[in-house]
Every structure is written in C-alpha cells, then in structure tokens.
Design a protein around this motif. Structure first.
Motif, PDB file in Angstrom:
ATOM      1  N   ALA A  73      48.428  36.900  33.679  1.00 47.77           N
ATOM      2  CA  ALA A  73      48.044  36.387  34.368  1.00 47.77           C
ATOM      3  C   ALA A  73      47.686  37.370  35.720  1.00 47.77           C
ATOM      4  O   ALA A  73      48.593  38.472  35.506  1.00 47.77           O
ATOM      5  CB  ALA A  73      48.491  35.108  35.619  1.00 47.77           C
ATOM      6  N   ARG A  74      46.543  38.005  36.516  1.00 48.81           N
ATOM      7  CA  ARG A  74      46.453  39.059  36.989  1.00 48.81           C
ATOM      8  C   ARG A  74      46.918  39.354  38.100  1.00 48.81           C
ATOM      9  O   ARG A  74      47.458  37.833  39.147  1.00 48.81           O
ATOM     10  CB  ARG A  74      44.928  39.562  37.132  1.00 48.81           C
ATOM     11  N   ALA A  75      47.300  40.116  38.856  1.00 52.09           N
ATOM     12  CA  ALA A  75      47.835  40.202  40.147  1.00 52.09           C
ATOM     13  C   ALA A  75      46.771  39.793  41.129  1.00 52.09           C
ATOM     14  O   ALA A  75      45.784  40.560  40.836  1.00 52.09           O
ATOM     15  CB  ALA A  75      48.041  41.484  40.638  1.00 52.09           C
ATOM     16  N   LYS A  76      46.746  39.091  42.286  1.00 50.47           N
ATOM     17  CA  LYS A  76      45.915  39.228  42.469  1.00 50.47           C
ATOM     18  C   LYS A  76      45.311  39.916  43.966  1.00 50.47           C
ATOM     19  O   LYS A  76      46.341  41.185  44.092  1.00 50.47           O
ATOM     20  CB  LYS A  76      46.252  37.792  44.164  1.00 50.47           C
ATOM     21  N   THR A  77      43.839  39.813  44.211  1.00 54.16           N
ATOM     22  CA  THR A  77      43.392  41.081  45.057  1.00 54.16           C
ATOM     23  C   THR A  77      43.890  40.416  45.939  1.00 54.16           C
ATOM     24  O   THR A  77      43.078  40.277  46.635  1.00 54.16           O
ATOM     25  CB  THR A  77      42.194  41.888  44.833  1.00 54.16           C
ATOM     26  N   ARG A  78      43.998  41.736  47.315  1.00 58.56           N
ATOM     27  CA  ARG A  78      44.255  41.250  48.700  1.00 58.56           C
ATOM     28  C   ARG A  78      44.077  42.761  49.759  1.00 58.56           C
ATOM     29  O   ARG A  78      44.642  43.671  49.492  1.00 58.56           O
ATOM     30  CB  ARG A  78      45.529  40.892  49.060  1.00 58.56           C
ATOM     31  N   ARG A  79      43.170  42.339  50.298  1.00 60.31           N
ATOM     32  CA  ARG A  79      42.821  44.051  51.312  1.00 60.31           C
ATOM     33  C   ARG A  79      43.739  43.668  52.549  1.00 60.31           C
ATOM     34  O   ARG A  79      43.949  42.733  53.063  1.00 60.31           O
ATOM     35  CB  ARG A  79      41.096  42.925  51.498  1.00 60.31           C
ATOM     36  N   ILE A  80      44.377  44.808  52.938  1.00 58.42           N
ATOM     37  CA  ILE A  80      45.356  45.037  53.211  1.00 58.42           C
ATOM     38  C   ILE A  80      44.584  45.893  54.963  1.00 58.42           C
ATOM     39  O   ILE A  80      44.017  46.559  54.301  1.00 58.42           O
ATOM     40  CB  ILE A  80      46.553  45.731  53.132  1.00 58.42           C
ATOM     41  N   GLU A  81      45.083  45.190  56.048  1.00 58.88           N
ATOM     42  CA  GLU A  81      44.119  45.540  57.023  1.00 58.88           C
ATOM     43  C   GLU A  81      45.140  46.493  57.913  1.00 58.88           C
ATOM     44  O   GLU A  81      46.943  46.059  57.695  1.00 58.88           O
ATOM     45  CB  GLU A  81      44.574  44.501  58.365  1.00 58.88           C
TER      46      GLU A  81
END
Length: 172
Positions: A160-168
């Motif tokens: 399972a790939r690590a989920k990409t999340r945008r950080i503000e």
C-alpha cells in the motif's frame, strides 16, 4: 578516398557493429547469467552426475546458464517471469528479501538410458540462485507463483502506498 582508406573505414564500421552487438548482449544477459553449483543427488540412480561421466573430460558440464526473466509492473502488482526449462515446480524455493526476489532451485541431471556419448553439452545442472531486484515494495502475503511450460511466473501485490496529503503553511 583511396582504397586503403575505404578498407580501413569499412573495417572500423564492422568492428564498431560487432562491439555494439556484444555490448548489448552482455548488458541484456548480465542479470540472467546464473551460476549452477554442485547439487545433491536425489537417488543412487542420479548419483552419476555429468562431472563423473566418462566423457566429462572431453565435454565438461556447463556451470553457467541463462535464466532469462521479465519484470512487469502495473498499478497493483509486479509480475516476474523466469524461463527455467527442465524443472518441476517443487524444484524451486522463492523468497523476497528487502525488495529483491530470490529464486533458488536445482536442476537435476538425468542420464540418457541408451549407450553412447555426448557430442555437445551446453546444459547446466545443479543448484542455482538468482536475485531479481523489484522496482517497488511488495506484500508477500498475497504472492502467487505458478510454473508451466518451463516458465516460472510470480505475481506480487504492491505494498500500500503512503497517501499524499497537501500540508498548508499557517501564519505564525
């Protein structure tokens, strides 16, 4: 251009072509070239390995052979195919270690039942192992392997790939 210069140019082109072909062959076969070491006889009938056959001085057994393979990748899995003719599915041992698939096995020598002697001996026999680097991490729990018509096929689900999340970035 005089005759000698034309001859020299033609010879240089021919040599370059041979060198390029050899380089391509070496590069493509480098990973597939596999060493076959002494194996253990399965029975007393198999105890007479190629190395102990009378003609072995004239035609020594091969100790290197190509186990050609392909690695295919899609979004969900890796599929590794290794061409390994002359074996049974029980002759293989598969293991994944640090994103490397290790294929071990043994190709047993079977002596011809008829009288005579070898004229050509190119097949390698004995135990072997081949390490195939995997391009991404895999989940070994869901791995499946089949062996049919001399081709070992291993299907490895991707981890399972690590989920990409945008950080503000906050102010302050």
């Amino acid at each position: 251009m005089n005759r000698m210069a034309e001859f020299k140019h033609g010879l240089e082109e021919a040599w370059q072509s041979v060198a390029d072909g050899w380089r391509q062959l070496r590069d493509r076969a480098a990973g597939a070239l596999t060493h076959f070491g002494p194996g253990k006889p399965a029975s007393a009938a198999d105890a007479r390995a190629p190395e102990s056959a009378p003609e072995s001085a004239q035609f020594p057994a091969a100790t290197w052979a190509l186990l050609a393979g392909d690695v295919f990748e899609d979004d969900d899995k890796l599929v590794v195919r290794v061409e390994a003719p002359g074996l049974e599915k029980d002759d293989f041992d598969l293991e994944v270690r640090s994103d490397v698939l290790v294929v071990r096995g043994e190709k047993r020598y079977e002596r011809e039942a008829t009288e005579g002697r070898y004229r050509v001996r190119q097949c390698a026999y004995g135990s072997f192992h081949r390490a195939i680097p995997l391009p991404s991490p895999v989940e070994t729990d869901g791995a499946k392997a089949t062996y049919r018509n001399g081709v070992l096929r291993i299907e490895l689900p991707k981890a399972a790939r690590a989920k990409t999340r945008r950080i503000e970035i906050g102010s302050g």
